[in-house]
Design a protein around this motif. Structure first.
Motif, PDB file in Angstrom:
ATOM      1  N   ASN A   1     -59.099 -62.418   5.258  1.00 20.04           N
ATOM      2  CA  ASN A   1     -57.761 -62.919   4.964  1.00 20.04           C
ATOM      3  C   ASN A   1     -57.519 -63.072   3.473  1.00 20.04           C
ATOM      4  OD1 ASN A   1     -56.644 -63.020   7.560  1.00 20.04           O
ATOM      5  ND2 ASN A   1     -57.748 -64.907   8.006  1.00 20.04           N
TER       6      ASN A   1
ATOM      7  N   LEU B   1     -50.892 -66.821   6.254  1.00 19.76           N
ATOM      8  CA  LEU B   1     -52.324 -66.625   5.989  1.00 19.76           C
ATOM      9  C   LEU B   1     -52.910 -67.617   4.985  1.00 19.76           C
ATOM     10  CD1 LEU B   1     -52.398 -62.728   5.740  1.00 19.76           C
ATOM     11  CD2 LEU B   1     -53.174 -64.126   7.655  1.00 19.76           C
TER      12      LEU B   1
ATOM     13  N   CYS C   1     -55.942 -69.746   6.076  1.00 18.32           N
ATOM     14  CA  CYS C   1     -57.155 -69.044   6.505  1.00 18.32           C
ATOM     15  C   CYS C   1     -57.995 -68.743   5.268  1.00 18.32           C
ATOM     16  CB  CYS C   1     -56.799 -67.751   7.220  1.00 18.32           C
ATOM     17  SG  CYS C   1     -55.726 -67.991   8.643  1.00 18.32           S
TER      18      CYS C   1
END
Length: 133
Positions: free
Chosen positions: A71, A63, A66
């Motif tokens: 997120n 993640l 992002c």
């Protein structure tokens, strides 16, 4: 009189000697059993915590590129989980809040799984430990 005292007191003497021998053997066996149980229980907790950390590190890497708000909340929750795991007192089995902190880590893990829409089920079996999704 001394001859009869030895005969009369033999039962009490043998009872006392048997008690002392049994107590010493039981104490030794109890220590060995306690060590085995402690090592097994410690290994289970270590396996569980290690799995949580591996999970958190993997998702954090996935993640990190992002940048949307959803997120970033997930990343903050993962950071929180990793921080809790890093503060966990691995080397202090006498830590009085060990179970309480372990439950907090489990709760945070479930929260993170919920945020990631992942069904989590951590089991520690006699053959192996597994984390299934």
């Amino acid at each position: 009189a001394d001859l009869f005292d030895g005969i009369v007191m033999a039962e009490q003497r043998f009872h006392g000697e048997g008690y002392q021998e049994g107590y010493a053997e039981g104490s030794h066996a109890g220590m060995a059993e306690g060590r085995r149980y402690g090592a097994l229980h410690g290994a289970r907790i270590g396996s569980e915590i290690g799995c949580y950390l591996g999970f958190a590190l993997t998702w954090h890497c996935l993640l990190q590129n992002c940048t949307d708000e959803k997120n970033s909340k997930k990343i903050r929750a993962l950071d929180s989980l990793m921080g809790m795991i890093q503060k966990f007192p691995y080397e202090d089995p006498t830590y009085d809040k060990l179970q309480e902190d372990l439950e907090k880590i489990r709760g945070k893990f479930k929260q993170v799984c919920s945020m990631l829409n992942i069904q989590s089920d951590f089991r520690v079996g006699s053959e192996r430990s597994s984390l299934t999704f």
